[in-house]
Design an enzyme around this catalytic site. Structure first.
Site, PDB file in Angstrom:
ATOM      1  N   GLY A 223       0.796  -1.220   0.000  1.00 35.27           N
ATOM      2  CA  GLY A 223       0.000   0.000   0.000  1.00 35.27           C
ATOM      3  C   GLY A 223       0.823   1.262   0.000  1.00 35.27           C
ATOM      4  O   GLY A 223       0.356   2.307  -0.465  1.00 35.27           O
TER       5      GLY A 223
ATOM      6  N   LYS B 252       3.149   1.349  -4.062  1.00 36.76           N
ATOM      7  CA  LYS B 252       2.236   0.615  -4.935  1.00 36.76           C
ATOM      8  C   LYS B 252       2.872   0.200  -6.258  1.00 36.76           C
ATOM      9  O   LYS B 252       2.548  -0.860  -6.798  1.00 36.76           O
ATOM     10  CB  LYS B 252       0.990   1.470  -5.228  1.00 36.76           C
ATOM     11  CG  LYS B 252       0.096   1.704  -4.020  1.00 36.76           C
ATOM     12  CD  LYS B 252      -1.056   2.617  -4.378  1.00 36.76           C
ATOM     13  CE  LYS B 252      -1.962   2.894  -3.180  1.00 36.76           C
ATOM     14  NZ  LYS B 252      -2.728   1.701  -2.786  1.00 36.76           N
TER      15      LYS B 252
ATOM     16  N   THR C 259      -0.523  -2.699  -3.708  1.00 39.63           N
ATOM     17  CA  THR C 259      -1.152  -3.695  -4.551  1.00 39.63           C
ATOM     18  C   THR C 259      -1.097  -3.268  -6.013  1.00 39.63           C
ATOM     19  O   THR C 259      -1.382  -2.130  -6.356  1.00 39.63           O
ATOM     20  CB  THR C 259      -2.617  -3.905  -4.127  1.00 39.63           C
ATOM     21  OG1 THR C 259      -2.634  -4.404  -2.791  1.00 39.63           O
ATOM     22  CG2 THR C 259      -3.349  -4.862  -5.029  1.00 39.63           C
TER      23      THR C 259
ATOM     24  N   ASN D  75      -8.914   4.740   4.376  1.00 37.94           N
ATOM     25  CA  ASN D  75      -8.611   4.890   2.957  1.00 37.94           C
ATOM     26  C   ASN D  75      -9.609   4.126   2.092  1.00 37.94           C
ATOM     27  O   ASN D  75     -10.147   3.097   2.489  1.00 37.94           O
ATOM     28  CB  ASN D  75      -7.175   4.422   2.663  1.00 37.94           C
ATOM     29  CG  ASN D  75      -7.101   2.994   2.175  1.00 37.94           C
ATOM     30  OD1 ASN D  75      -7.307   2.710   0.995  1.00 37.94           O
ATOM     31  ND2 ASN D  75      -6.823   2.068   3.096  1.00 37.94           N
TER      32      ASN D  75
ATOM     33  N   PHE E  11      -6.903   0.540  -5.227  1.00 34.64           N
ATOM     34  CA  PHE E  11      -5.832  -0.061  -6.017  1.00 34.64           C
ATOM     35  C   PHE E  11      -5.369   0.859  -7.152  1.00 34.64           C
ATOM     36  O   PHE E  11      -5.212   0.439  -8.299  1.00 34.64           O
ATOM     37  CB  PHE E  11      -6.273  -1.404  -6.630  1.00 34.64           C
ATOM     38  CG  PHE E  11      -6.478  -2.524  -5.645  1.00 34.64           C
ATOM     39  CD1 PHE E  11      -6.014  -2.459  -4.351  1.00 34.64           C
ATOM     40  CD2 PHE E  11      -7.161  -3.668  -6.040  1.00 34.64           C
ATOM     41  CE1 PHE E  11      -6.210  -3.509  -3.455  1.00 34.64           C
ATOM     42  CE2 PHE E  11      -7.362  -4.727  -5.161  1.00 34.64           C
ATOM     43  CZ  PHE E  11      -6.891  -4.652  -3.873  1.00 34.64           C
TER      44      PHE E  11
ATOM     45  N   ASN F 175       2.243  -7.747  -3.971  1.00 31.24           N
ATOM     46  CA  ASN F 175       0.848  -7.939  -3.607  1.00 31.24           C
ATOM     47  C   ASN F 175      -0.017  -7.752  -4.853  1.00 31.24           C
ATOM     48  O   ASN F 175       0.014  -6.694  -5.484  1.00 31.24           O
ATOM     49  CB  ASN F 175       0.485  -6.919  -2.513  1.00 31.24           C
ATOM     50  CG  ASN F 175      -0.886  -7.139  -1.925  1.00 31.24           C
ATOM     51  OD1 ASN F 175      -1.888  -6.984  -2.603  1.00 31.24           O
ATOM     52  ND2 ASN F 175      -0.927  -7.459  -0.644  1.00 31.24           N
TER      53      ASN F 175
ATOM     54  N   SER G 102      -9.269  -6.312   0.291  1.00 36.65           N
ATOM     55  CA  SER G 102      -9.466  -4.863   0.336  1.00 36.65           C
ATOM     56  C   SER G 102     -10.958  -4.560   0.225  1.00 36.65           C
ATOM     57  O   SER G 102     -11.655  -5.140  -0.607  1.00 36.65           O
ATOM     58  CB  SER G 102      -8.723  -4.180  -0.810  1.00 36.65           C
ATOM     59  OG  SER G 102      -9.115  -2.821  -0.905  1.00 36.65           O
TER      60      SER G 102
ATOM     61  N   ASN H 209     -12.139  -1.826  -0.898  1.00 35.28           N
ATOM     62  CA  ASN H 209     -12.273  -0.652  -1.757  1.00 35.28           C
ATOM     63  C   ASN H 209     -12.426  -0.949  -3.247  1.00 35.28           C
ATOM     64  O   ASN H 209     -12.461  -0.040  -4.058  1.00 35.28           O
ATOM     65  CB  ASN H 209     -11.073   0.277  -1.532  1.00 35.28           C
ATOM     66  CG  ASN H 209     -10.961   0.715  -0.083  1.00 35.28           C
ATOM     67  OD1 ASN H 209     -11.969   1.022   0.538  1.00 35.28           O
ATOM     68  ND2 ASN H 209      -9.759   0.703   0.451  1.00 35.28           N
ATOM     69  N   THR H 210     -12.480  -2.221  -3.606  1.00 31.61           N
ATOM     70  CA  THR H 210     -12.816  -2.633  -4.967  1.00 31.61           C
ATOM     71  C   THR H 210     -14.136  -3.394  -4.897  1.00 31.61           C
ATOM     72  O   THR H 210     -14.224  -4.374  -4.157  1.00 31.61           O
ATOM     73  CB  THR H 210     -11.722  -3.531  -5.574  1.00 31.61           C
ATOM     74  OG1 THR H 210     -10.514  -2.774  -5.698  1.00 31.61           O
ATOM     75  CG2 THR H 210     -12.137  -4.050  -6.949  1.00 31.61           C
TER      76      THR H 210
ATOM     77  N   LYS I 241      -3.998 -12.779   1.636  1.00 28.83           N
ATOM     78  CA  LYS I 241      -4.212 -11.753   2.658  1.00 28.83           C
ATOM     79  C   LYS I 241      -5.698 -11.650   2.943  1.00 28.83           C
ATOM     80  O   LYS I 241      -6.501 -11.474   2.023  1.00 28.83           O
ATOM     81  CB  LYS I 241      -3.676 -10.396   2.183  1.00 28.83           C
ATOM     82  CG  LYS I 241      -3.725  -9.298   3.251  1.00 28.83           C
ATOM     83  CD  LYS I 241      -2.957  -8.070   2.801  1.00 28.83           C
ATOM     84  CE  LYS I 241      -2.883  -7.025   3.910  1.00 28.83           C
ATOM     85  NZ  LYS I 241      -2.040  -5.872   3.529  1.00 28.83           N
TER      86      LYS I 241
ATOM     87  N   THR J 117      -3.833  -8.891   9.173  1.00 28.37           N
ATOM     88  CA  THR J 117      -5.006  -8.785   8.332  1.00 28.37           C
ATOM     89  C   THR J 117      -4.935  -7.503   7.518  1.00 28.37           C
ATOM     90  O   THR J 117      -4.056  -6.659   7.725  1.00 28.37           O
ATOM     91  CB  THR J 117      -6.309  -8.719   9.168  1.00 28.37           C
ATOM     92  OG1 THR J 117      -6.251  -7.543   9.985  1.00 28.37           O
ATOM     93  CG2 THR J 117      -6.477  -9.944  10.044  1.00 28.37           C
ATOM     94  N   ASN J 118      -5.947  -7.339   6.640  1.00 28.36           N
ATOM     95  CA  ASN J 118      -6.125  -6.107   5.880  1.00 28.36           C
ATOM     96  C   ASN J 118      -6.841  -5.070   6.748  1.00 28.36           C
ATOM     97  O   ASN J 118      -6.989  -5.259   7.962  1.00 28.36           O
ATOM     98  CB  ASN J 118      -6.930  -6.406   4.604  1.00 28.36           C
ATOM     99  CG  ASN J 118      -6.523  -5.533   3.433  1.00 28.36           C
ATOM    100  OD1 ASN J 118      -6.324  -4.331   3.584  1.00 28.36           O
ATOM    101  ND2 ASN J 118      -6.413  -6.126   2.253  1.00 28.36           N
TER     102      ASN J 118
ATOM    103  N   GLY K 195      -4.423   0.876  11.322  1.00 27.52           N
ATOM    104  CA  GLY K 195      -3.857   1.492  12.515  1.00 27.52           C
ATOM    105  C   GLY K 195      -4.386   0.870  13.792  1.00 27.52           C
ATOM    106  O   GLY K 195      -4.844  -0.278  13.819  1.00 27.52           O
TER     107      GLY K 195
ATOM    108  N   GLY L  96      -2.018  -2.196  13.241  1.00 23.95           N
ATOM    109  CA  GLY L  96      -1.927  -1.458  14.495  1.00 23.95           C
ATOM    110  C   GLY L  96      -0.623  -1.600  15.244  1.00 23.95           C
ATOM    111  O   GLY L  96      -0.585  -1.445  16.469  1.00 23.95           O
TER     112      GLY L  96
ATOM    113  N   TYR M  17       2.675  -0.016   8.501  1.00 23.79           N
ATOM    114  CA  TYR M  17       2.352   1.022   7.521  1.00 23.79           C
ATOM    115  C   TYR M  17       1.862   2.252   8.265  1.00 23.79           C
ATOM    116  O   TYR M  17       2.572   3.246   8.393  1.00 23.79           O
ATOM    117  CB  TYR M  17       1.324   0.509   6.511  1.00 23.79           C
ATOM    118  CG  TYR M  17       0.940   1.501   5.411  1.00 23.79           C
ATOM    119  CD1 TYR M  17       1.290   2.847   5.456  1.00 23.79           C
ATOM    120  CD2 TYR M  17       0.223   1.076   4.308  1.00 23.79           C
ATOM    121  CE1 TYR M  17       0.929   3.736   4.454  1.00 23.79           C
ATOM    122  CE2 TYR M  17      -0.141   1.959   3.283  1.00 23.79           C
ATOM    123  CZ  TYR M  17       0.210   3.286   3.376  1.00 23.79           C
ATOM    124  OH  TYR M  17      -0.147   4.166   2.379  1.00 23.79           O
TER     125      TYR M  17
END
Length: 382
Positions: free
Chosen positions: A78, A81, A101, A126, A130, A157, A193, A195-196, A228, A256-257, A286, A315, A336
């Protein structure tokens, strides 16, 4: 506290124009420049970073799935990328780094704004989607700079292209893998993720099986392959993925994601939007995902008796956070969001803290600490 926390972070977090994505682009641009310096033989600045940020100690080394890791702390997917800074991560203290990714089809990602800080929660929200330049561009870049990737393991990834229908996902992952399989040390199937659209449905046993089948057929057991998973899965779904990991002889599971849960957040209003976190789509990373990711690690370890390697992420800000994941069963960990909040010195601080933990527990290597929770329980039971 170091100079990053005292001086740099407040500027990056508070400048009016410095929204999180702008700050990220500035950071990755600088790191890309440093990586290029390394690649072209101008090593003095990367070497200076290495002396300040790296900590080499044989007690932190591990050999896992055929790869040598100088320490257990890696950069999570992430951040880089497109693999533009692949040559500098070893100088930043990391024991490995995960690029992506990346998707087969280049894509811009979701509309902006799509990245938000939640400082009260030590978190990031976020919905990037991707955004990347595509597998072919990454392959070209890594081919040119491959000699710089040998000091630490580099993972890649893989995600599904947004334009690809879910029923064609396996072929989409396969096309990316074919382009990159000679350039990464290990590979990750990202089906988690949020977000897709529809991506998380690929964690279903039937859908995931079709993806793993084509990848492992192409792979011929040459490269370690991970999956993942999301922190929001039910235990039964995680058990199904564990079963698939055994069936397809995966190298391990990354847990985990980001989470779609908004439970327990202190942030009520997100700066510059006026909305609450509940009103903004996306995954949260986080501190809010810390405990759940550790629970998932613990569950995987218990279900497999420690036979499937786990990369723990979610986290991690301190040596205590890292130690909790390792003793719950993670052989390696990734950071991250914590790195964004704590700064570049965080990796070295974590490694120093892990060495202290080994001393306190009379252990000679970090591998002895993996799953220590359960080893201690067995000792007590005996």
């Amino acid at each position: 506290m170091d100079i990053y926390q005292v001086a740099v972070r407040p500027v990056l977090f508070n400048l009016v124009k410095a929204d999180p994505e702008w700050s990220h682009h500035q950071a990755i641009g600088l790191l890309s420049w440093l990586s290029h310096q390394n690649h072209t033989g101008n090593h003095w600045l990367p070497n200076l970073l290495h002396k300040s940020l790296c900590l080499n100690n044989h007690r932190l080394e591990q050999n896992l799935f055929g790869l040598q890791f100088p320490n257990p702390v890696g950069l999570a997917a992430g951040f880089d990328k497109d693999g533009v800074a692949s040559g500098i991560w070893s100088s930043m203290g990391f024991g490995f780094a995960e690029l992506g990714t990346v998707t087969f089809v280049a894509q811009p990602g979701n509309p902006r704004p799509r990245l938000f800080r939640l400082p009260l929660d030590q978190a990031v929200l976020n919905r990037m989607g991707f955004n990347n330049r595509g597998a072919a561009v990454m392959a070209q870049r890594l081919s040119q700079e491959k000699q710089e990737l040998t000091s630490i393991p580099i993972g890649i990834n893989l995600g599904k292209s947004k334009v690809t229908p879910l029923e064609a996902a396996a072929e989409d992952y396969l096309q990316s893998f074919r382009l990159l399989k000679d350039l990464g040390d290990y590979f990750v199937v990202n089906v988690s993720s949020p977000n897709t659209p529809g991506l998380r449905s690929l964690q279903d046993a039937t859908m995931l099986s079709s993806i793993l089948d084509v990848l492992q057929t192409e792979n011929h057991a040459q490269k370690p392959l991970f999956v993942k998973i999301a922190p929001d899965l039910e235990w039964e779904a995680i058990a199904d993925i564990i079963s698939l990991a055994k069936t397809y002889q995966l190298a391990g599971i990354i847990a985990t994601n980001t989470t779609i849960s908004r439970q327990g957040l202190k942030t009520q209003i997100i700066d510059k939007t006026g909305n609450s976190p509940e009103q903004e789509a996306g995954g949260i990373s986080g501190a809010p995902v810390r405990d759940r990711s550790t629970e998932v690690i613990r569950f995987i370890w218990q279900q497999t008796q420690g036979q499937i390697p786990i990369i723990g992420v979610g986290g991690i800000f301190s040596p205590d956070d890292a130690w909790a994941k390792i003793t719950a069963g993670a052989s390696l960990i990734q950071v991250y969001t914590g790195w964004i909040y704590e700064g570049p010195m965080m990796v070295r601080r974590i490694l120093e803290g892990l060495l202290s933990k080994l001393e306190q527990n009379h252990l000679s290597s970090i591998s002895e600490a993996v799953g220590l929770e359960f080893k201690s329980q067995k000792h007590i039971e005996k």
